[in-house]
Scaffold this active site. Structure first.
Site, PDB file in Angstrom:
ATOM      1  N   CYS A 109       0.662  -1.097  -0.105  1.00 25.56           N
ATOM      2  CA  CYS A 109      -0.156  -0.061   0.141  1.00 25.56           C
ATOM      3  C   CYS A 109       0.949   1.282  -0.088  1.00 25.56           C
ATOM      4  O   CYS A 109       1.695   1.388   0.796  1.00 25.56           O
ATOM      5  CB  CYS A 109      -0.833  -0.036   1.427  1.00 25.56           C
ATOM      6  SG  CYS A 109      -1.752   1.497   1.435  1.00 25.56           S
ATOM      7  N   GLU A 150      -6.046   3.672   8.214  1.00 20.36           N
ATOM      8  CA  GLU A 150      -6.819   2.656   9.060  1.00 20.36           C
ATOM      9  C   GLU A 150      -8.092   3.382   9.808  1.00 20.36           C
ATOM     10  O   GLU A 150      -7.914   3.760  10.842  1.00 20.36           O
ATOM     11  CB  GLU A 150      -6.059   1.573   9.708  1.00 20.36           C
ATOM     12  CG  GLU A 150      -6.777   0.812  10.711  1.00 20.36           C
ATOM     13  CD  GLU A 150      -7.600   0.049  10.387  1.00 20.36           C
ATOM     14  OE1 GLU A 150      -7.402  -0.783   9.344  1.00 20.36           O
ATOM     15  OE2 GLU A 150      -8.882  -0.059  10.897  1.00 20.36           O
ATOM     16  N   ASN A 207      -5.579 -10.829   2.874  1.00 28.33           N
ATOM     17  CA  ASN A 207      -4.816 -10.777   2.010  1.00 28.33           C
ATOM     18  C   ASN A 207      -3.704 -12.067   2.185  1.00 28.33           C
ATOM     19  O   ASN A 207      -2.548 -12.222   1.349  1.00 28.33           O
ATOM     20  CB  ASN A 207      -3.855  -9.591   2.137  1.00 28.33           C
ATOM     21  CG  ASN A 207      -4.765  -8.501   1.858  1.00 28.33           C
ATOM     22  OD1 ASN A 207      -5.526  -8.406   1.003  1.00 28.33           O
ATOM     23  ND2 ASN A 207      -4.408  -7.366   2.561  1.00 28.33           N
ATOM     24  N   CYS A 325      -6.935   0.919  -5.700  1.00 23.77           N
ATOM     25  CA  CYS A 325      -6.820   0.507  -4.015  1.00 23.77           C
ATOM     26  C   CYS A 325      -5.495   0.242  -3.928  1.00 23.77           C
ATOM     27  O   CYS A 325      -4.712  -0.263  -4.653  1.00 23.77           O
ATOM     28  CB  CYS A 325      -7.702  -0.693  -4.210  1.00 23.77           C
ATOM     29  SG  CYS A 325      -8.332  -1.228  -2.463  1.00 23.77           S
TER      30      CYS A 325
HETATM   31  S1  SF4 Z   1      -4.180  -0.020   7.053  1.00 21.95           S
HETATM   32 FE1  SF4 Z   1      -4.971   0.599   4.785  1.00 21.95          FE
HETATM   33  S2  SF4 Z   1      -4.007   2.583   4.413  1.00 21.95           S
HETATM   34 FE2  SF4 Z   1      -3.004   1.812   5.845  1.00 21.95          FE
HETATM   35  S3  SF4 Z   1      -1.157   0.644   5.200  1.00 21.95           S
HETATM   36 FE3  SF4 Z   1      -2.757  -0.944   5.456  1.00 21.95          FE
HETATM   37  S4  SF4 Z   1      -3.893  -0.980   3.445  1.00 21.95           S
HETATM   38 FE4  SF4 Z   1      -2.640   1.107   3.527  1.00 21.95          FE
END
Ligand code: SF4
Length: 343
Positions: A109, A150, A207, A325
């Site tokens: 991410c 998050e 995941n 995403c």
């Molecule tokens: S919680 Fe969501 S925004 Fe934060 S690093 Fe993981 S995928 Fe990315």
């Protein structure tokens, strides 16, 4: 808005109308509600409606419609991003941010590479919807907390934002149209339960179905391993027909093998009704791997179906404009960890 009753010469009685107007139309115009000049001025002295500035909008067209990403500048100069996602049949979903950056550090991410710069306030979160609807003219039916951050790591601001979004006097959204997505923030899931919003949707970012792989992709798994996550999710049955969303970012040569599909099924088995959302990996500025091919995606979806899981394939949208995403955020804003500002 909070009311400073003693300081307003007139107009307490129309506070609800002013509030509704501010949230639904993005306008704070007390004089439009029949107030005398002095009263309207008093309202303006005590209340303001400040929306983030739209820095830029980028978009990508596809068969399902236009995906658009808006970069919004907040009062302190930091930026958040929200994305309009076409969902087919003329409907769209707004994906909103809840933090500037994120401390969860998921390896796939872009936002995770920024670290957490700060939490967004309730007002900032709500203002994403106001800007999207009233400044950008975007029409959306659903809202998903799956942008930067998050959401449940910022529950102090997100939970009140849910109240504002669903307040009949405010934005008046029905709970069914809102989805909270979490990496598995256990305390946050429990706080969400205590909110008592039974029709709200929840999805988790899985995941990987084994601890070693998941921990290598998502550091939170070291604190909240799969068995514990499973236990907390097993207790989250807010309504009889609740369907837990299980998001799976498909990364070729990392989490796309036969045994991975089996592990997902094992994880989901005790959780009641689930819907597995397969999201093809979108490479960011420091890719972990490449994007999966159509054949690889189809193969993995088939594996999941053979395991008896209901599966929905999330068609990639906005990849070319870094709106897909896992691609949100500006890593140039990355900086050493600062004290976390709470609202
Ligand atoms: S919680 Fe969501 S925004 Fe934060 S690093 Fe993981 S995928 Fe990315």
């Amino acid at each position: 808005m909070t009311l400073a009753r003693a300081r307003l010469p007139q107009g307490h009685g129309i506070s609800k109308a002013i509030y509704k107007d501010a949230l639904r139309r993005g306008r704070f115009e007390p004089e439009q509600h029949g107030l005398r000049e002095a009263s309207a001025a008093a309202w303006r002295t005590h209340f303001r409606l400040v929306l983030p500035e739209v820095v830029r909008v980028v978009s990508e067209d596809s068969e399902t419609g236009t995906t658009a990403k808006a970069v919004l500048r907040l009062a302190d100069g930091l930026e958040c991003e929200c994305v309009l996602l076409p969902m087919g049949r003329g409907r769209s979903t707004l994906c909103v941010s809840s933090q500037i950056g994120c401390k969860m550090g998921c390896k796939f991410c872009e936002t995770g590479r920024m670290g957490l710069l700060r939490h967004m306030t309730t007002a900032e979160i709500v203002s994403e919807l106001l800007v999207a609807r009233n400044v950008l003219g975007w029409e959306f039916r659903n809202v998903v907390f799956m942008g930067m951050g998050e959401a449940l790591d910022n529950a102090d601001a997100v939970l009140p934002a849910l109240r504002v979004l669903t307040d009949p006097m405010g934005l008046g959204m029905s709970q069914e149209r809102i989805t909270i997505c979490t990496v598995g923030h256990l305390e946050g899931i429990q706080r969400l339960q205590s909110l008592g919003m039974k029709r709200l949707n929840l999805s988790i970012s899985l995941n990987a179905g084994n601890d070693a792989l998941r921990a290598s992709l998502m550091p939170i798994n070291k604190r909240a391993p799969l068995a514990r996550l499973q236990e907390v999710l097993g207790g989250h049955r807010p309504r009889a027909n609740f369907v837990l969303g299980v998001n799976y970012c498909l990364m070729p040569e990392i989490n796309d093998r036969d045994e991975h599909a089996h592990e997902i099924a094992e994880f989901c088995r005790p959780l009641g009704r689930v819907m597995v959302n397969v999201i093809p990996y979108n490479p960011g500025t420091a890719p972990l791997t490449r994007a999966p091919t159509d054949a690889e995606i189809e193969h993995f979806v088939e594996l999941l179906r053979e395991e008896g899981l209901p599966v929905r394939l999330r068609i990639t949208k906005g990849r070319t404009v870094m709106a897909a995403c896992g691609q949100l955020g500006n890593v140039d804003l990355r900086r050493p960890r600062l004290p976390i500002a709470r609202n």
